[in-house]
Structure formats: C-alpha cells, structure tokens
Design an enzyme around this catalytic site. Structure first.
Site, mmCIF file in Angstrom:
data_model
loop_
_atom_site.group_PDB
_atom_site.id
_atom_site.type_symbol
_atom_site.label_atom_id
_atom_site.label_comp_id
_atom_site.label_asym_id
_atom_site.label_seq_id
_atom_site.Cartn_x
_atom_site.Cartn_y
_atom_site.Cartn_z
ATOM 1 N N ARG A 23 -1.428 4.813 13.169
ATOM 2 C CA ARG A 23 -0.141 4.315 12.644
ATOM 3 C C ARG A 23 1.010 5.183 13.145
ATOM 4 N NH1 ARG A 23 -1.714 4.200 8.108
ATOM 5 N NH2 ARG A 23 -2.399 2.032 8.157
ATOM 6 N N PHE A 66 -5.854 7.722 2.405
ATOM 7 C CA PHE A 66 -6.336 6.547 1.670
ATOM 8 C C PHE A 66 -7.365 5.824 2.541
ATOM 9 C CE2 PHE A 66 -2.870 5.133 4.318
ATOM 10 C CZ PHE A 66 -3.261 3.883 4.768
ATOM 11 N N GLY A 67 -7.897 4.729 2.011
ATOM 12 C CA GLY A 67 -8.822 3.894 2.787
ATOM 13 C C GLY A 67 -10.039 4.672 3.265
ATOM 14 N N ASN A 94 0.855 -1.197 0.000
ATOM 15 C CA ASN A 94 0.000 0.000 0.000
ATOM 16 C C ASN A 94 0.890 1.246 0.000
ATOM 17 O OD1 ASN A 94 -1.433 2.252 1.020
ATOM 18 N ND2 ASN A 94 -2.928 0.949 2.061
ATOM 19 N N ASP A 150 -10.100 7.212 5.222
ATOM 20 C CA ASP A 150 -9.789 8.599 5.637
ATOM 21 C C ASP A 150 -10.873 9.617 5.267
ATOM 22 O OD1 ASP A 150 -7.457 8.021 6.971
ATOM 23 O OD2 ASP A 150 -6.147 8.440 5.269
ATOM 24 N N LYS A 161 0.400 3.765 2.884
ATOM 25 C CA LYS A 161 1.030 3.334 4.139
ATOM 26 C C LYS A 161 2.539 3.546 4.093
ATOM 27 C CE LYS A 161 -1.681 -0.531 5.930
ATOM 28 N NZ LYS A 161 -1.608 -1.934 6.332
ATOM 29 N N ASP A 193 -1.254 -3.895 10.934
ATOM 30 C CA ASP A 193 -2.623 -4.204 10.543
ATOM 31 C C ASP A 193 -3.542 -3.216 11.245
ATOM 32 O OD1 ASP A 193 -4.079 -6.097 8.833
ATOM 33 O OD2 ASP A 193 -5.233 -6.440 10.656
ATOM 34 N N THR A 194 -4.529 -2.730 10.481
ATOM 35 C CA THR A 194 -5.433 -1.693 10.997
ATOM 36 C C THR A 194 -6.863 -2.173 10.927
ATOM 37 O OG1 THR A 194 -3.979 0.090 10.246
ATOM 38 C CG2 THR A 194 -6.274 0.669 10.583
HETATM 39 P P1 IMP Z 1 -4.722 -3.215 6.443
HETATM 40 O O1 IMP Z 1 -3.996 -2.840 7.668
HETATM 41 O O2 IMP Z 1 -3.923 -2.866 5.222
HETATM 42 O O3 IMP Z 1 -5.221 -4.634 6.435
HETATM 43 O O4 IMP Z 1 -5.970 -2.250 6.363
HETATM 44 C C1 IMP Z 1 -7.292 -2.613 6.673
HETATM 45 C C2 IMP Z 1 -8.250 -1.633 6.050
HETATM 46 O O5 IMP Z 1 -8.170 -0.393 6.758
HETATM 47 C C3 IMP Z 1 -7.991 -1.310 4.581
HETATM 48 O O6 IMP Z 1 -9.249 -1.150 3.952
HETATM 49 C C4 IMP Z 1 -7.265 -0.007 4.622
HETATM 50 O O7 IMP Z 1 -7.526 0.761 3.488
HETATM 51 C C5 IMP Z 1 -7.842 0.647 5.863
HETATM 52 N N1 IMP Z 1 -6.841 1.498 6.481
HETATM 53 C C6 IMP Z 1 -5.638 1.120 6.984
HETATM 54 N N2 IMP Z 1 -4.973 2.185 7.460
HETATM 55 C C7 IMP Z 1 -5.785 3.257 7.240
HETATM 56 C C8 IMP Z 1 -5.619 4.643 7.483
HETATM 57 O O8 IMP Z 1 -4.592 5.124 7.983
HETATM 58 N N3 IMP Z 1 -6.655 5.422 7.118
HETATM 59 C C9 IMP Z 1 -7.801 4.944 6.550
HETATM 60 N N4 IMP Z 1 -7.990 3.668 6.280
HETATM 61 C C10 IMP Z 1 -6.981 2.822 6.621
#
Ligand code: IMP
Length: 200
Positions: free
Chosen positions: A183, A153-154, A9, A156, A12, A68-69
């Site tokens: 993060r 992204f995601g 990503n 946000d 990230k 992981d988020t």
């Molecule tokens: P992963 O950590 O890449 O598995 O992220 C899980 C989901 O959360 C994905 O859909 C990411 O786009 C979203 N995500 C992760 N970090 C962020 C962020 O900092 N802001 C917004 N969405 C996020």
C-alpha cells in the site's frame, strides 16, 4: 487536498494518512453518509479496486480513491489472492483467515520459508475530475509458521517481508511497514502523480 478514501477499515485509513502526509485531508464514505458495505465482486484486484472507487464516484461525484489487496501464496497456487478478505468466512474475519491460511499450508506440507513464499499485491484506483488512474504496489515475503506481533491488521501477524526477515509486518510497526508495504508503494506513486499533474 480533500479526497475520499473508499474504506471502512481503520487500519488502512491510518496507514494512508501516514503515507500521504499533511497535504491530504482523508474523508471516509461514512463521513459522507455512505454506511453500507461497498460491493467488491470482481475477479481481479483491479476490478475490485475500480468497483469500489466507481461506487463512490457515481454517488458523490467527488475525487476519490480505493484500494484492493490480495495475499498470493505460491504453495497454495496463488490463494487466497483476490478472495483474501473472505477466505475463511463471509465476513472479513482476520483471525479466521489466518487460522485457515496456516492450516492450508500445513496440509500441503509447506514448512520452510522457501516453501512458504508469498506477496501482498495492491491496486489503487484514483478517480480525479472523473478520470481513472491506477497505481500498483507489491511486497515479497513468506508466511510465518505461527502468528507474531500485535500491530497492523489483516494477515500482518503471519507475513514476514524479505526486507526484515526476522519480523512479521505486525511486529514492525506502522512507519516501517508503510516504508516497504504494497500500500505504501501504490499510495506514494499516487501522491507523486497528483503532485505532477494536479499540483497538490
Ligand atoms: P481489501 O483490500 O480490504 O479487500 O483486503 C483484502 C484482505 O487482505 C483483507 O482480509 C484484509 O484484511 C487483508 N489486507 C489488506 N491490506 C493488508 C495489509 O496491509 N496487511 C495485511 N492484510 C491486509
């Protein structure tokens, strides 16, 4: 310090480079010839974070970290949570995930900021000299009624952090986002640990 960040990503990666600063050279799995999707099939953020970091360590035997988020929305019983990446589809579709999130909140009648409280939680797994270390971050906020902003992204564009109640993360810009984000919190803790324990 040269270290691999287990992510494909670009958002990230950019954030991590800004948060960690000049002393770090971040390398991606793709830079090391690993181009397949790294599996994340755990039941918790920590399990996924471990799974991603271990996947790299087992193949490359070099220092690395993964994060992981999850976005936990109270009115949805904590969803999308650990399933945040594949909430709407099987394929990391940011746009479809936001559409589904807004529609689920509408379905349960959550229309005020108080009814739409949420948090991003983040777990970083660092593997250094073969040993695992964990760092966690969280940012509290609520889900906007509609999307705003084009940065980040995601999720946000629909996440309004308590620290900046008038703006989504996607309006704040990277530097401000990193200063308050889930993060940012975990990666700064990782950097402090590395400085104290590895001297870098
Ligand atoms: P992963 O950590 O890449 O598995 O992220 C899980 C989901 O959360 C994905 O859909 C990411 O786009 C979203 N995500 C992760 N970090 C962020 C962020 O900092 N802001 C917004 N969405 C996020």
């Amino acid at each position: 310090m040269k270290i691999i960040f287990a992510t494909g990503n670009k958002g990230k990666l950019r954030e991590a480079a800004e948060i960690l600063g000049e002393g770090y050279e971040l390398v991606t799995p793709a830079d090391m010839g690993i181009t397949e999707d790294i599996p994340e099939t755990g039941d918790t953020l920590k399990e996924n974070s471990i799974q991603k970091a271990s996947y790299l360590y087992e193949r490359l035997h070099v220092n690395c970290f993964a994060d992981d988020t999850g976005l936990m929305v109270d009115a949805l019983g904590g969803a999308p949570g650990v399933h945040s990446a594949r909430y709407a589809t099987d394929g990391h579709d940011f746009d479809a995930n936001i559409v589904k999130l807004l529609s689920e909140l509408e379905k349960v009648g959550a229309n005020t900021p108080e009814q739409r409280t949420a948090r991003f939680m983040n777990v970083v797994t660092l593997i250094i000299d073969g040993e695992m270390h964990f760092f966690e971050g969280v940012v509290e906020g609520h889900i906007a009624l509609s999307r705003n902003g084009s940065k980040g992204f995601g999720y946000d564009p629909v996440f309004i952090p308590d620290a900046f109640p008038g703006q989504t993360m996607a309006e704040l810009g990277e530097e401000v986002k990193n200063s308050i984000s889930h993060r940012g919190m975990s990666l700064r803790a990782m950097a402090t640990w590395l400085k104290e324990n590895v001297g870098e």
